[in-house]
Design a protein around this motif. Structure first.
Motif, mmCIF file in Angstrom:
data_model
loop_
_atom_site.group_PDB
_atom_site.id
_atom_site.type_symbol
_atom_site.label_atom_id
_atom_site.label_comp_id
_atom_site.label_asym_id
_atom_site.label_seq_id
_atom_site.Cartn_x
_atom_site.Cartn_y
_atom_site.Cartn_z
ATOM 1 N N VAL A 136 0.942 -1.331 0.077
ATOM 2 C CA VAL A 136 -0.067 -0.217 -0.082
ATOM 3 C C VAL A 136 0.943 1.367 -0.066
ATOM 4 O O VAL A 136 0.568 2.316 -0.727
ATOM 5 N N LYS A 137 1.966 1.238 0.970
ATOM 6 C CA LYS A 137 2.720 2.584 0.754
ATOM 7 C C LYS A 137 3.289 2.763 -0.515
ATOM 8 O O LYS A 137 3.784 3.664 -1.063
ATOM 9 N N ARG A 138 3.855 1.495 -1.057
ATOM 10 C CA ARG A 138 4.554 1.546 -2.494
ATOM 11 C C ARG A 138 3.627 2.270 -3.599
ATOM 12 O O ARG A 138 3.932 3.110 -4.241
ATOM 13 N N LEU A 139 2.244 1.813 -3.401
ATOM 14 C CA LEU A 139 1.256 2.302 -4.209
ATOM 15 C C LEU A 139 1.025 3.868 -3.987
ATOM 16 O O LEU A 139 1.150 4.577 -4.970
ATOM 17 N N GLU A 140 1.173 4.314 -2.601
ATOM 18 C CA GLU A 140 0.750 5.698 -2.474
ATOM 19 C C GLU A 140 2.000 6.633 -2.906
ATOM 20 O O GLU A 140 1.735 7.582 -3.275
ATOM 21 N N ARG A 141 3.215 5.974 -3.102
ATOM 22 C CA ARG A 141 4.125 6.709 -3.574
ATOM 23 C C ARG A 141 4.119 6.975 -4.988
ATOM 24 O O ARG A 141 4.735 8.018 -5.417
#
Length: 755
Positions: A136-141
Motif C-alpha cells: 500500500v505504501k509503495r502504491l501511495e508513492r
C-alpha cells in the motif's frame, strides 16, 4: 481434466454449481481439480465446503517452496553467480511463498543489485513492499491518480477495461493513461486496453486498503459506469449490492431487472440477494408488493417457509393489482405445500378462486385448490372432490393450458381411485403439453400426467416425460425441491421397470438436492422413501435401515401424499427386519388412511399385500381376505403389473395346494408387464413351487430365466435366492438318482459321496 484455480473467489452460485457438477462428474472419466485457500472460502459456500472437506475427497495441501527451490528460482533469473547466502536470505524473507519470491527477484533486478552476501541485508525491505502495508505504501508513492486508478480497478474486479477504470476513478484520459503506465512499471497492473492485477493477492490488498466510505462510493460509480458501457444489469447489480440504500427508484428497477436476468440464467440465490437489497432501498409504496412477490418466488425452491413470509406480506400491501394477487396467491399455495402445509395451501387457493372475477384466473386457482386437496393426506371430503373434479373436466370444451392442467388432475385422481387404466391414456394425452418450469402452472401438474402414464404401464412414455422434467429444471437452474422431485420421480419409473441400480442413483441425487430445502419437508420424504424402497427391492434391508435412521424416516409422517407412501414403505422396512407386529400396526394405519381418502389403486400403494404377509402366520384368513380384495381392485384397474403383483401376494398367503395356479397366472400376466423385477420374482417363485412338487425340469428353466433377469435388474438378493432354490433342487435330484441301484456297479464299487 478440468482445473479451476482460486475457487475461493467464486460467488456462491458458481461454487454451488461446481459442487453439484463435481458430484455428478464422478460417473465420468474426468479429473476435476480445484485450487483454493481454505481460510478464504465464503461462509455461505456450504455445498462446496461439503465437497472439498468430505470423506470422498483428498485435499492436497500446497507446501511452501524449499530453500533449494527458491535458490533455483533466484539463479534462473539473476544468474548462476547468485551466492548461497543471498539465495538463503531470499527464502527467509519470503518464507518460500512463490508469489513473493518472484516479486522479490523482480525488485532485485529493477534495483540492479548484485546477488551476493552484501546485498542480502537489503532483501527484507524489498520483500515487505510486495505485500500488505508495504504494498500500500509503495502504491501511495506513485501519486494520487495512480491510487485512484488502482482502487477503481480493484472495485471492477477482473478483465478491467482501462477506459471504464478511468471513468470510475474520475480521471481524464491522459492522466489515467499516465497512471496505468506507472502502475505497470511498479508491477501492480499489467495489460494495455484490458488490465489485470499482476497477482490476485495484490488485488485483494488494494481493495482492502480502500477506506470503507470511498469503497462504497466507488461501487456506486461502477454500477452506473458498467450500465452505461452496456455490460448488462447483472454486472451493474454486483456493484449496487455494495452501496447504501438511498430510496432511489432507478436502483430498485436495476436490481429487479438483474434479479429477473439471474433467474433466467439459473441463479435464484443471486436473484434473491438483488431483491433483498431492492427491498432495503426501499421501493416506492406502489412497487413494494411486486418486489415482495418476486422475492418470494426466488426463494420458493430452496426456502419455502421464507417464501410464505414474503408472499403473505405482498398480499397485505395496499397497492395490489388483480393479476398480482392471483400470482401471489398461486405461489403462496405452492409454498405452503412445499412446506408440508397442504391444508393451508388448498384453503388460500380456494378462497381466492371464489373471489376471482376473471374466468382464466378462477380456473387457475380452482386447479391449485384441487391439486393441493389431492395431495393432502388428511383430506376428509375426497369422494366429493373427485366427483366435482370429474364433472368439471367433463364440461371443458377445449384444450387451453388451464383445461390441460385440470385434465392432469383428473388423470391422476382416476389413477389413485383405481378407475380402469384403459381410460387413462385418452385423458392423459389431452393433458400433455404443460412445461415443468412454467411460472404460471408449476411443476406438479405435468408430473401427475407422467405418473398416470407410469401406473397405466406406459413406462417408456413416463420415463421420457420425467427425463424432460429433469432437463428443463437443470436448464433454468432449478436446483432445489423441483429438481429433487424430478430425479425422485424418474427413479420411481426406473424402479417400476426394474432398473434398480439406476433407480438407486436417481433416489440418491433426489436426497442430495432435497437436503437444500430442509428437514421433513415433502421433497425429502419423496426421495428418502424411494431410496428405502429401492434398497429393500434390491435385498439390502440393513442399508435401508441405516438410510431411514440417517434421515429420520419414521413417524410422524408428512401431511402431504408422497410417492411411494411413506408409512407403507416404513411398514415394509419393519417387516423386512422381522418386526411383524410393528409392521402390522403401521400397514393397518396406512390402509385406514388411504381407504378414507378413497385411494383404492393397489399398484400405487400395495399396503394390503405387505399387511397380508405380516399377519399370515397368526391370522391366515385375514391375510387371504386382504389379498382377495387387492386382486379384485387390481383386476378393475386392469394393468398387467397391478394384477401380477396382486397374484404374487395372493399366492404367498394361499392355502396349501392353492399357490401353484396363482403363481402360474402371475408369471403369465407379468410377462406383459414393464416391471422386469416383478416378473423375475414371479419366475423364481413359480420355479421354486414347481421344484417342491417334483417338476424339476420346468422348474430349472424358470429359475434360470428368473436369476438372469434378476441380475440384470440389480436385484442381487433375489438372484441369490433363485440360485439357492436351483442348487437345492439339483441336490435333491442327485440324491434321488444316487439312491437307485446301478446296473453297472460292481461288488467292490464304493457308495457314491453325498453332497
Amino acid at each position: 481434466m478440468i482445473v479451476l484455480d482460486d475457487a475461493h473467489w467464486g460467488d456462491l452460485e458458481s461454487l454451488a454449481w461446481l459442487a453439484a457438477f463435481a458430484v455428478r462428474a464422478r460417473e465420468l472419466p474426468v479429473l476435476v481439480v480445484f485450487g483454493y485457500r481454505p481460510d478464504e472460502l465464503p461462509d455461505g459456500a456450504v455445498e462446496f465446503r461439503e465437497l472439498v472437506e468430505g470423506r470422498s475427497t483428498r485435499p492436497i495441501p500446497l507446501h511452501a517452496l524449499s530453500p533449494e527451490a527458491v535458490a533455483d528460482l533466484v539463479r534462473g533469473s539473476l544468474g548462476a553467480e547468485a551466492d548461497d547466502v543471498f539465495c538463503h536470505e531470499c527464502w527467509v524473507v519470503t518464507g518460500g511463498n512463490p508469489y513473493e519470491t518472484v516479486e522479490l527477484v523482480a525488485k532485485v533486478q529493477d534495483r540492479g543489485l548484485v546477488p551476493d552476501a552484501e546485498s542480502a541485508s537489503l532483501l527484507r525491505e524489498l520483500g515487505a513492499s510486495a505485500r500488505g502495508t508495504g504494498l500500500v505504501k509503495r502504491l501511495e508513492r506513485l501519486g494520487h491518480a495512480s491510487v485512484r486508478l488502482a482502487w477503481a480497478a480493484a472495485v471492477l474486479g477482473t478483465e478491467i477495461s482501462a477506459d471504464l477504470a478511468a471513468t470510475v476513478a474520475g480521471l481524464p484520459p491522459a492522466e489515467a493513461l499516465s497512471a496505468v503506465d506507472r502502475l505497470r512499471v511498479a508491477r501492480i497492473l499489467t495489460g494495455t486496453r484490458t488490465l489485470e492485477f499482476v497477482h490476485p493477492l495484490i488485488a485483494t490488498a488494494v481493495y482492502q486498503a480502500i477506506p470503507p466510505a470511498t469503497r462504497t462510493a466507488l461501487h456506486g460509480q461502477a454500477a452506473w459506469a458498467v450500465a452505461d458501457a452496456g455490460l448488462g444489469v447483472t454486472a451493474a447489480a454486483r456493484h449496487l449490492l455494495e452501496t447504501h440504500p438511498e430510496g432511489d427508484p432507478h436502483t430498485v428497477r436495476q436490481l429487479r431487472a438483474a434479479a429477473r436476468e439471474n433467474l433466467r440464467l439459473g441463479a435464484p440465490d443471486a436473484a434473491r440477494r438483488c431483491l433483498e437489497r431492492a427491498l432495503r432501498e426501499p421501493p416506492a409504496p406502489e412497487d413494494r408488493a411486486d418486489v415482495l412477490h418476486e422475492l418470494g418466488c426466488s426463494a420458493l425452491l430452496t426456502a419455502p417457509a421464507t417464501t410464505v413470509n414474503h408472499l403473505t406480506a405482498a398480499l397485505e400491501q395496499p397497492f395490489l393489482s388483480p393479476e398480482l394477487r392471483e400470482n401471489a396467491t398461486f405461489r403462496l399455495a405452492q409454498a405452503f405445500a412445499h412446506n408440508d402445509e397442504l391444508g393451508k395451501a388448498a384453503a388460500v387457493a380456494g378462497a381466492e378462486a371464489a373471489r376471482a372475477e376473471c374466468p382464466r384466473a378462477r380456473l387457475r386457482l380452482q386447479t391449485a385448490h384441487y391439486l393441493w386437496l389431492t395431495f393432502d393426506a388428511h383430506e376428509t371430503q375426497a369422494s366429493d372432490r373427485s366427483r366435482r373434479l370429474a364433472r368439471l373436466v367433463g364440461q371443458l370444451p377445449g384444450d387451453t393450458i388451464g383445461e390441460r392442467a385440470l385434465r392432469c388432475l383428473r388423470a391422476w385422481d382416476a389413477t389413485l381411485r383405481g378407475e380402469p387404466a384403459a381410460d387413462m391414456p385418452a385423458v392423459a394425452a389431452r393433458a400433455v403439453g404443460l412445461s415443468y418450469t412454467d411460472p404460471d402452472w408449476g411443476f406438479e401438474l405435468p408430473s401427475l400426467t407422467a405418473l398416470a402414464y407410469m401406473y397405466a404401464d406406459e413406462c417408456d412414455r413416463a420415463e421420457e416425460l420425467f427425463g424432460s422434467a429433469v432437463d428443463e429444471c437443470e436448464k433454468v437452474g432449478w436446483g432445489g425441491a423441483h429438481l429433487s422431485f424430478g430425479f425422485t420421480l424418474l427413479g420411481l419409473v426406473r424402479l417400476r421397470t426394474g432398473k434398480l441400480a439406476e433407480a438407486e442413483r436417481c433416489a440418491c441425487e433426489g436426497v442430495r438436492l432435497a437436503e437444500r430445502v430442509g428437514d421433513r419437508v415433502p421433497a425429502r420424504w419423496y426421495a428418502v422413501g424411494l431410496l428405502v424402497d429401492v434398497l429393500l427391492s434390491r435385498g439390502r434391508p440393513q442399508e435401508a435401515l441405516r438410510v431411514a435412521r440417517t434421515y429420520d424416516f419414521a413417524p410422524p409422517y408428512p401431511n402431504a401424499v408422497v410417492f411411494p407412501d411413506a408409512q407403507t414403505v416404513y411398514g415394509r422396512l419393519l417387516l423386512a427386519h422381522g418386526l411383524r407386529k410393528e409392521a402390522e400396526a403401521q400397514l393397518t394405519a396406512a390402509g385406514e388412511r388411504l381407504e378414507a381418502k378413497g385411494v383404492h389403486n393397489p399398484t400405487w400403494c400395495p399396503w394390503a399385500g405387505h399387511l397380508a404377509l405380516a399377519v399370515a402366520e397368526e391370522d391366515p384368513r385375514r391375510a387371504r381376505a386382504l389379498t382377495a380384495r387387492m386382486l379384485r381392485r387390481a383386476e378393475r384397474f386392469g394393468t398387467p403389473t397391478a394384477i401380477g403383483e396382486a397374484l404374487g401376494f395372493s399366492a404367498a398367503v394361499a392355502e396349501a395346494g392353492q399357490a401353484l395356479p396363482l403363481r402360474e397366472r402371475a408369471v403369465e400376466t407379468l410377462r406383459r408387464s414393464p416391471s422386469r423385477h416383478l416378473y423375475a420374482e414371479a419366475l423364481i417363485e413359480l420355479g421354486a413351487e414347481l421344484g417342491r412338487t417334483g417338476r424339476t425340469d420346468r422348474a430349472a428353466g424358470l429359475l434360470t430365466e428368473g436369476i438372469e433377469l434378476a441380475d440384470r435388474c440389480g436385484a442381487g438378493r433375489l438372484a441369490e435366492r433363485g440360485r439357492a432354490e436351483r442348487a437345492g433342487m439339483t441336490a435333491t435330484t442327485a440324491r434321488s438318482h444316487g439312491s437307485r441301484p446301478s446296473a453297472q456297479r460292481g461288488a467292490n464299487t464304493a457308495e457314491p459321496s453325498r453332497p
